[in-house]
Design a protein around this motif. Structure first.
Motif, PDB file in Angstrom:
ATOM      1  N   ASP A  26       0.747  -1.204   0.000  1.00 13.50           N
ATOM      2  CA  ASP A  26      -0.101   0.001   0.015  1.00 13.50           C
ATOM      3  C   ASP A  26       1.019   1.093   0.045  1.00 13.50           C
ATOM      4  N   GLU A  27       0.319   2.404   0.253  1.00  7.85           N
ATOM      5  CA  GLU A  27       1.157   3.593   0.210  1.00  7.85           C
ATOM      6  C   GLU A  27       2.267   3.852   1.247  1.00  7.85           C
ATOM      7  N   THR A  28       1.983   3.027   2.299  1.00  9.37           N
ATOM      8  CA  THR A  28       2.996   3.158   3.419  1.00  9.37           C
ATOM      9  C   THR A  28       4.099   1.996   2.980  1.00  9.37           C
ATOM     10  N   THR A  29       3.867   1.277   2.339  1.00  9.11           N
ATOM     11  CA  THR A  29       5.078   0.249   2.155  1.00  9.11           C
ATOM     12  C   THR A  29       5.469   0.102   0.793  1.00  9.11           C
ATOM     13  N   LEU A  30       5.044   0.949  -0.036  1.00  8.46           N
ATOM     14  CA  LEU A  30       5.478   0.955  -1.665  1.00  8.46           C
ATOM     15  C   LEU A  30       6.731   1.400  -1.738  1.00  8.46           C
ATOM     16  N   TYR A  31       7.513   2.037  -1.059  1.00  7.11           N
ATOM     17  CA  TYR A  31       8.877   2.573  -1.147  1.00  7.11           C
ATOM     18  C   TYR A  31       9.886   1.358  -1.120  1.00  7.11           C
ATOM     19  N   LYS A  32       9.409   0.508  -0.393  1.00 12.89           N
ATOM     20  CA  LYS A  32      10.239  -0.711   0.048  1.00 12.89           C
ATOM     21  C   LYS A  32      10.238  -1.692  -1.113  1.00 12.89           C
ATOM     22  N   PHE A  33       8.989  -1.881  -1.690  1.00 11.06           N
ATOM     23  CA  PHE A  33       8.785  -2.710  -2.939  1.00 11.06           C
ATOM     24  C   PHE A  33       9.581  -2.134  -4.063  1.00 11.06           C
ATOM     25  N   VAL A  34       9.675  -0.741  -3.986  1.00 12.39           N
ATOM     26  CA  VAL A  34      10.262   0.001  -5.125  1.00 12.39           C
ATOM     27  C   VAL A  34      11.837  -0.347  -5.067  1.00 12.39           C
ATOM     28  N   GLU A  35      12.268  -0.278  -3.745  1.00 12.29           N
ATOM     29  CA  GLU A  35      13.844  -0.624  -3.487  1.00 12.29           C
ATOM     30  C   GLU A  35      14.098  -1.962  -3.933  1.00 12.29           C
ATOM     31  N   TYR A  36      13.258  -2.777  -3.515  1.00  7.00           N
ATOM     32  CA  TYR A  36      13.299  -4.303  -4.034  1.00  7.00           C
ATOM     33  C   TYR A  36      13.268  -4.419  -5.581  1.00  7.00           C
ATOM     34  N   GLY A  37      12.494  -4.060  -6.018  1.00  8.99           N
ATOM     35  CA  GLY A  37      12.315  -4.218  -7.774  1.00  8.99           C
ATOM     36  C   GLY A  37      13.556  -3.569  -8.332  1.00  8.99           C
ATOM     37  N   ILE A  38      13.940  -2.337  -7.724  1.00  5.85           N
ATOM     38  CA  ILE A  38      15.105  -1.800  -8.661  1.00  5.85           C
ATOM     39  C   ILE A  38      16.205  -2.789  -8.237  1.00  5.85           C
ATOM     40  N   ASN A  39      16.551  -2.794  -7.021  1.00  8.20           N
ATOM     41  CA  ASN A  39      17.868  -3.239  -6.642  1.00  8.20           C
ATOM     42  C   ASN A  39      17.927  -4.817  -6.765  1.00  8.20           C
ATOM     43  N   VAL A  40      16.918  -5.469  -6.562  1.00  3.62           N
ATOM     44  CA  VAL A  40      17.052  -7.039  -6.564  1.00  3.62           C
ATOM     45  C   VAL A  40      16.748  -7.387  -8.324  1.00  3.62           C
ATOM     46  N   TRP A  41      15.569  -6.807  -8.799  1.00  3.23           N
ATOM     47  CA  TRP A  41      15.329  -7.444  -9.987  1.00  3.23           C
ATOM     48  C   TRP A  41      15.723  -6.620 -11.095  1.00  3.23           C
ATOM     49  N   ASN A  42      16.282  -5.447 -11.000  1.00  2.00           N
ATOM     50  CA  ASN A  42      16.932  -4.533 -11.903  1.00  2.00           C
ATOM     51  C   ASN A  42      15.682  -3.885 -12.811  1.00  2.00           C
ATOM     52  N   ILE A  43      14.485  -3.833 -12.231  1.00  2.00           N
ATOM     53  CA  ILE A  43      13.437  -3.060 -12.923  1.00  2.00           C
ATOM     54  C   ILE A  43      13.600  -1.651 -13.228  1.00  2.00           C
ATOM     55  N   GLU A  44      13.434  -0.991 -14.125  1.00  2.00           N
ATOM     56  CA  GLU A  44      13.801   0.176 -14.872  1.00  2.00           C
ATOM     57  C   GLU A  44      13.289   1.404 -13.809  1.00  2.00           C
ATOM     58  N   ARG A  45      14.072   2.207 -13.214  1.00  2.00           N
ATOM     59  CA  ARG A  45      13.674   3.380 -12.588  1.00  2.00           C
ATOM     60  C   ARG A  45      12.570   4.243 -12.994  1.00  2.00           C
ATOM     61  N   GLU A  46      12.407   4.248 -14.472  1.00  2.23           N
ATOM     62  CA  GLU A  46      11.650   5.172 -15.196  1.00  2.23           C
ATOM     63  C   GLU A  46      10.195   4.730 -14.923  1.00  2.23           C
ATOM     64  N   LYS A  47       9.753   3.549 -14.713  1.00  4.44           N
ATOM     65  CA  LYS A  47       8.483   3.050 -14.411  1.00  4.44           C
ATOM     66  C   LYS A  47       7.804   3.913 -13.197  1.00  4.44           C
ATOM     67  N   SER A  48       6.484   3.880 -13.115  1.00  2.48           N
ATOM     68  CA  SER A  48       6.001   4.427 -11.917  1.00  2.48           C
ATOM     69  C   SER A  48       6.150   3.662 -10.698  1.00  2.48           C
ATOM     70  N   ASP A  49       6.226   4.241  -9.401  1.00  2.00           N
ATOM     71  CA  ASP A  49       6.536   3.305  -8.189  1.00  2.00           C
ATOM     72  C   ASP A  49       5.726   2.056  -8.379  1.00  2.00           C
ATOM     73  N   MET A  50       4.271   2.373  -8.480  1.00  2.00           N
ATOM     74  CA  MET A  50       3.453   1.335  -8.301  1.00  2.00           C
ATOM     75  C   MET A  50       3.606   0.150  -9.311  1.00  2.00           C
ATOM     76  N   GLU A  51       3.992   0.469 -10.379  1.00  2.00           N
ATOM     77  CA  GLU A  51       4.464  -0.277 -11.599  1.00  2.00           C
ATOM     78  C   GLU A  51       5.560  -0.989 -11.101  1.00  2.00           C
ATOM     79  N   ILE A  52       6.661  -0.432 -10.624  1.00  2.05           N
ATOM     80  CA  ILE A  52       7.719  -1.297 -10.053  1.00  2.05           C
ATOM     81  C   ILE A  52       7.309  -2.395  -8.941  1.00  2.05           C
ATOM     82  N   ALA A  53       6.533  -1.795  -8.075  1.00  2.77           N
ATOM     83  CA  ALA A  53       6.240  -2.645  -6.994  1.00  2.77           C
ATOM     84  C   ALA A  53       5.553  -3.860  -7.469  1.00  2.77           C
ATOM     85  N   LYS A  54       4.284  -3.540  -8.271  1.00  2.00           N
ATOM     86  CA  LYS A  54       3.661  -4.780  -8.875  1.00  2.00           C
ATOM     87  C   LYS A  54       4.577  -5.798  -9.624  1.00  2.00           C
ATOM     88  N   GLU A  55       5.601  -5.103 -10.473  1.00  2.00           N
ATOM     89  CA  GLU A  55       6.447  -6.093 -11.297  1.00  2.00           C
ATOM     90  C   GLU A  55       7.431  -6.790 -10.494  1.00  2.00           C
TER      91      GLU A  55
END
Lengths: 389, 389
Positions: A298-327
């Motif tokens: 949710d909005e309070t935990t989103l930042y952590k999933f963004v960190e996870y998505g970018i740093n672990v799964w190399n998801i492009e930073r250009e996507k929206s935070d929610m997109e990164i999280a879901k991906e």
């Protein structure tokens, strides 16, 4: 970063052939050994024969506790204590995976307790002292070889709970990656899921400023992702087995958790599945994890999933935070699927019948809420179980 | 991944206020204390007064060794041993940075040796036993608070060498990030460079399959890069100080090196600079590192710099390998510049006069070659020194 007292006393003897140090290591701590193992796979791959040979060469008398279950039961603990007392055992040697090691830790503690060992698991009695324990690891998964806890199951009461004490830390653990060559694809996959879940349990935390811990966690996650499938496809790939084996220990020995205040979420939910259905722990974790992630995003935990998505799964930073999280959650699910893990509860024989009972049980055990990343109440737990069906 | 025996016995008491455990910790190991420190900054920031108060409250007699030099000298070791023997000391408390701790480790070892302590440093005599040591860390840099070695300087012979023994590992180290609030920008920067150099020394290695170790190393490097400038700009930023402090310990306690066979390169080169010119160790490392990187970059080492560039500096994968490698070195140099570190030897008072002498000395000490990532001979070392002028 929170305050912490760091102490990881277990010596790790890592690499092919380290068994040669066994006799010398045991003699530092004891002279009469309980040799404990599980279903006998160590007899098929020759580890048992080798251990027995070394014990005999070193004139170390030993007494056996065999048949320890995959979710080790309190009955095995009781049996182990009996053998120890009857034979004046002063050292326990666990040869196996986390279940065998966990059982041995409980035996070591219960040896010094006159009542039913289960009392120590449910906190009715306090652990005062523990027999020294050494491990020969044959499965990369639980990390029990380098931590101070264990999990014991009581099938009569359908309870599977953790128990810990600083003296439960093994004195030494021999980690020979070749000992995991014969682990089946299914158990290898379950082990990887278990290691990753241990990392997730401390990584997904709202503690601020534990930057270092999170970067280390990401490094371990990348290791699991990099080698998980390789170990399945090439069971005798030393590099893959070695990296996974060392990851299993570092994931849960405290390195990632010191400085954080993570109260686990997915493990307690899985413990109910194993307690009621006796399924493979790592598989239960893999099934529940993506659903748990979706539930707590949710909005309070989103930042952590963004960190996870970018740093672990190399998801492009250009996507929206929610997109990164879901991906990032999708990638987690896809990864477990790629390991060949069944990803629904029904596939492992769990239907709707007991999910309310299990949800109630976990809430009751945890005193109302499960976890602290986003605390789960009864309805949350039920929802996660339902979606995982 | 190579075989290893892992043992990191030091207890770490981490966080603001952990000094409260000091009395209790000391009493586990000793009853008469050598209180050792450096130039007296701990008297300005009040740590000294607090330690003395705690020792008195706990009725622990103590005797002082003060004025330990930034590159601790063998004379201080001799002085420390004398105080210990005269006063039946059984525990050494080091309050300071790596220099103070290193000196105390040598005192602890020399206490049990009748000859000149320098014999132990140059290997003329063997360390048999070491007095127990505890640390209160006031500078995040050397990692001596959690490892089993130290570096001692002999200005008479212009020698600065490492010395180690498993029993030199401190029994406990108190890491209170607020104790580093008063560290100057210059020393903070030098500390960050020292931590990063320790990581580089094990990261840049040709050992295959130590994937996990390298991902952890990258995590620690990112931590240094993220917080280095913050700690300089905001000296009382707890989060920055905490992350750097914990990084200093983990960089060199073995975690990154177990499973690899790294023989260090830049540290030996820097030790000559400090031995001849008594400069700040971390500054010397920062000056030499980019030149060393440029010197060792070739087709056989390229892959490692690509890993480094992508994983640590987020350089785009689309670039050519050589572009990534060169950019990673530039980014390393730029980072040290951004910390305000002088980046030439001349700026720290080192000219051409002794570079041949120093190059000869390091080659002689190392028996012909320095390091094993790309072994350096006399001409290599000279070239690096020259370019760093």
């Amino acid at each position: 970063m929170l305050n912490f007292n760091y102490s990881i006393p277990t010596r790790i003897l890592f690499g092919e052939g380290k068994i040669e140090l066994l006799g010398k290591e045991i003699k530092k701590y004891g002279s009469r050994v309980l040799l404990a193992y599980g279903g006998g796979s160590i007899k098929k791959n020759g580890i048992y024969q080798n251990v027995v040979k070394i014990l005999k060469e070193n004139d170390i008398p030993f007494f056996e506790l065999s048949g320890i279950e995959p979710n080790p039961r309190v009955e095995s603990v009781i049996e182990g204590v009996k053998i120890c007392r009857e034979n004046n055992i002063d050292f326990i040697l666990a040869v196996g995976g986390g279940s065998t090691i966990d059982c041995c830790k409980a035996v070591g503690a219960a040896y010094y307790y006159d009542g039913n060992p289960w009392d120590l698991v449910i906190g009715k009695a306090k652990i005062e002292k523990v027999l020294p324990i050494g491990c020969i690891l044959t499965l990369a998964a639980t990390g029990s070889e380098m931590d101070a806890g264990g999990v014991i199951t009581n099938m009569e009461t359908n309870q599977k709970y953790g128990v810990g004490h600083p003296d439960m830390s093994p004195k030494f653990s021999i980690l020979d990656p070749t000992y995991t060559y014969t682990v089946s694809p299914y158990q290898t996959a379950a082990g990887v899921a278990d290691i990753m879940s241990h990392i997730f349990e401390s990584y997904f935390s709202k503690v601020k400023g534990a930057y270092l811990q999170d970067r280390l966690a990401e490094g371990l996650l990348k290791t699991c992702i990099h080698y998980g499938r390789i170990a399945i496809d090439e069971p005798e790939n030393y590099e893959a087995r070695a990296n996974l084996m060392w990851a299993s220990s570092l994931a849960i020995n405290g390195l990632l958790a010191y400085g954080k205040d993570s109260i686990w979420s997915v493990h307690p939910l899985e413990h109910e599945l194993s307690a009621y259905y006796d399924i493979t722990h790592g598989v239960g974790l893999a099934i529940l994890t993506p659903h748990w992630m979706e539930h707590v995003l949710d909005e309070t935990t989103l930042y952590k999933f963004v960190e996870y998505g970018i740093n672990v799964w190399n998801i492009e930073r250009e996507k929206s935070d929610m997109e990164i999280a879901k991906e990032s959650i999708e990638k987690t699910r896809d990864f477990f699927i790629s390991l060949g893990i069944p990803m629904t509860l029904r596939e492992v024989g769990i239907g709707e019948e007991k999910i309310e009972t299990m949800a109630k049980a976990v809430i009751e055990y945890k005193g109302g809420k499960v976890g602290n990343f986003k605390p789960l109440d009864y309805e949350d737990v039920l929802d996660i179980y339902r979606k995982a069906l």
